[in-house]
Design a protein around this motif. Sequence first.
Motif, PDB file in Angstrom:
ATOM      1  N   SER A  87       1.217  -4.316   6.459  1.00 22.57           N
ATOM      2  CA  SER A  87       1.672  -4.066   7.827  1.00 22.57           C
ATOM      3  C   SER A  87       0.579  -3.472   8.691  1.00 22.57           C
ATOM      4  CB  SER A  87       2.857  -3.102   7.802  1.00 22.57           C
ATOM      5  OG  SER A  87       2.440  -1.825   7.339  1.00 22.57           O
ATOM      6  N   GLY A  88      -0.425  -2.878   8.086  1.00 25.24           N
ATOM      7  CA  GLY A  88      -1.449  -2.193   8.856  1.00 25.24           C
ATOM      8  C   GLY A  88      -1.045  -0.802   9.284  1.00 25.24           C
ATOM      9  N   ALA A  89       0.130  -0.359   8.848  1.00 19.86           N
ATOM     10  CA  ALA A  89       0.573   0.996   9.180  1.00 19.86           C
ATOM     11  C   ALA A  89      -0.087   2.033   8.283  1.00 19.86           C
ATOM     12  CB  ALA A  89       2.098   1.100   9.055  1.00 19.86           C
ATOM     13  N   LEU A  90      -0.571   1.596   7.119  1.00 25.26           N
ATOM     14  CA  LEU A  90      -1.176   2.505   6.150  1.00 25.26           C
ATOM     15  C   LEU A  90      -2.678   2.265   6.060  1.00 25.26           C
ATOM     16  CD1 LEU A  90       1.549   2.368   3.353  1.00 25.26           C
ATOM     17  CD2 LEU A  90       1.364   3.924   5.300  1.00 25.26           C
ATOM     18  N   ASP A  91      -3.390   3.275   5.638  1.00 24.95           N
ATOM     19  CA  ASP A  91      -4.855   3.279   5.626  1.00 24.95           C
ATOM     20  C   ASP A  91      -5.422   2.142   4.771  1.00 24.95           C
ATOM     21  OD1 ASP A  91      -7.521   4.082   5.814  1.00 24.95           O
ATOM     22  OD2 ASP A  91      -7.325   5.465   4.114  1.00 24.95           O
ATOM     23  N   ALA A 134       5.249   1.361  17.097  1.00 24.30           N
ATOM     24  CA  ALA A 134       4.721   2.732  17.139  1.00 24.30           C
ATOM     25  C   ALA A 134       3.978   3.096  15.863  1.00 24.30           C
ATOM     26  CB  ALA A 134       5.856   3.727  17.388  1.00 24.30           C
ATOM     27  N   LYS A 135       4.182   2.332  14.785  1.00 27.80           N
ATOM     28  CA  LYS A 135       3.558   2.655  13.507  1.00 27.80           C
ATOM     29  C   LYS A 135       2.220   1.932  13.284  1.00 27.80           C
ATOM     30  CE  LYS A 135       7.891   3.931  11.271  1.00 27.80           C
ATOM     31  NZ  LYS A 135       8.877   3.628  10.208  1.00 27.80           N
ATOM     32  N   ASN A 136       1.789   1.136  14.260  1.00 24.56           N
ATOM     33  CA  ASN A 136       0.473   0.491  14.116  1.00 24.56           C
ATOM     34  C   ASN A 136      -0.618   1.554  13.998  1.00 24.56           C
ATOM     35  OD1 ASN A 136       1.193  -2.294  14.289  1.00 24.56           O
ATOM     36  ND2 ASN A 136       1.461  -2.080  16.497  1.00 24.56           N
ATOM     37  N   LEU A 195       0.809  -1.217   0.000  1.00 25.09           N
ATOM     38  CA  LEU A 195       0.000   0.000   0.000  1.00 25.09           C
ATOM     39  C   LEU A 195       0.845   1.271   0.000  1.00 25.09           C
ATOM     40  CD1 LEU A 195      -2.908  -0.991   2.409  1.00 25.09           C
ATOM     41  CD2 LEU A 195      -2.917  -0.917  -0.093  1.00 25.09           C
ATOM     42  N   ALA A 196       2.153   1.133   0.079  1.00 26.22           N
ATOM     43  CA  ALA A 196       3.028   2.301  -0.052  1.00 26.22           C
ATOM     44  C   ALA A 196       2.933   2.898  -1.458  1.00 26.22           C
ATOM     45  CB  ALA A 196       4.473   1.930   0.270  1.00 26.22           C
TER      46      ALA A 196
END
Length: 219
Positions: A106-110, A133-135, A82-83
């Motif tokens: 990763s779930g870090a992105l929308d 910290a990026k969750n 998703l990057a």
Amino acid sequence: MLQALETTTLRVSEIFFSLQGETSRVGLPTVFVRLTGCPLRCGYCDTAYAFTGGENISIVEILNRIACYKTKYVTVTGGEPLAQKSCLVLLTALCDAEYSVSLETSGALDLSQVDRGVCKVMDIKTPGSGEAAKNNWENLIHLTQKDEIKFVLCDEPDYQWAREIIHQRHLSQVCPILFSPVYGSLNPATLASWILRDQLPVRMQLQMHKLLWGEGPGR
């Protein structure tokens, strides 16, 4: 629509055919589309080669390469797929082509714009990963029972942390939960004993492709 798919490109690290090594789809012959790039740097990452490089490929060409393999299962992975914003276009195109599509993220992105036909396999990063910290906890509202949450566990503190997150956030009511030991770091039998002791509502998984083909990303 076809013209848009011909002109929209993605940076692709590799496209390959293998057995799915993880998730509820384990063992299924699957085409993997590995996109280049990732904003995270997990300490146990086994696909760091996908952080850079790759080639620009149109979505039409990606679909053509996938069609060479006689399977309905496709996994879009990374890096962090998703990057690249055009990943969303690819996911919808795959669903429109009637593939059974899973997304490893990763779930870090929308996740809110991911096509509803996609099975989202979302990592929740543990402290041991170095990226907790990026969750993006808001992503939980975009998961349904057909999706999956994955915890990759480095050690006992990671396990205890994940256990508390499951209870605090009522994750067993969201979707199936996967526990995976870091290959070569956490003994699988030890993890199994903890899960049974605590009677956790999770599915333990091993990376089957590594059992078959070793420590590489696997074919």
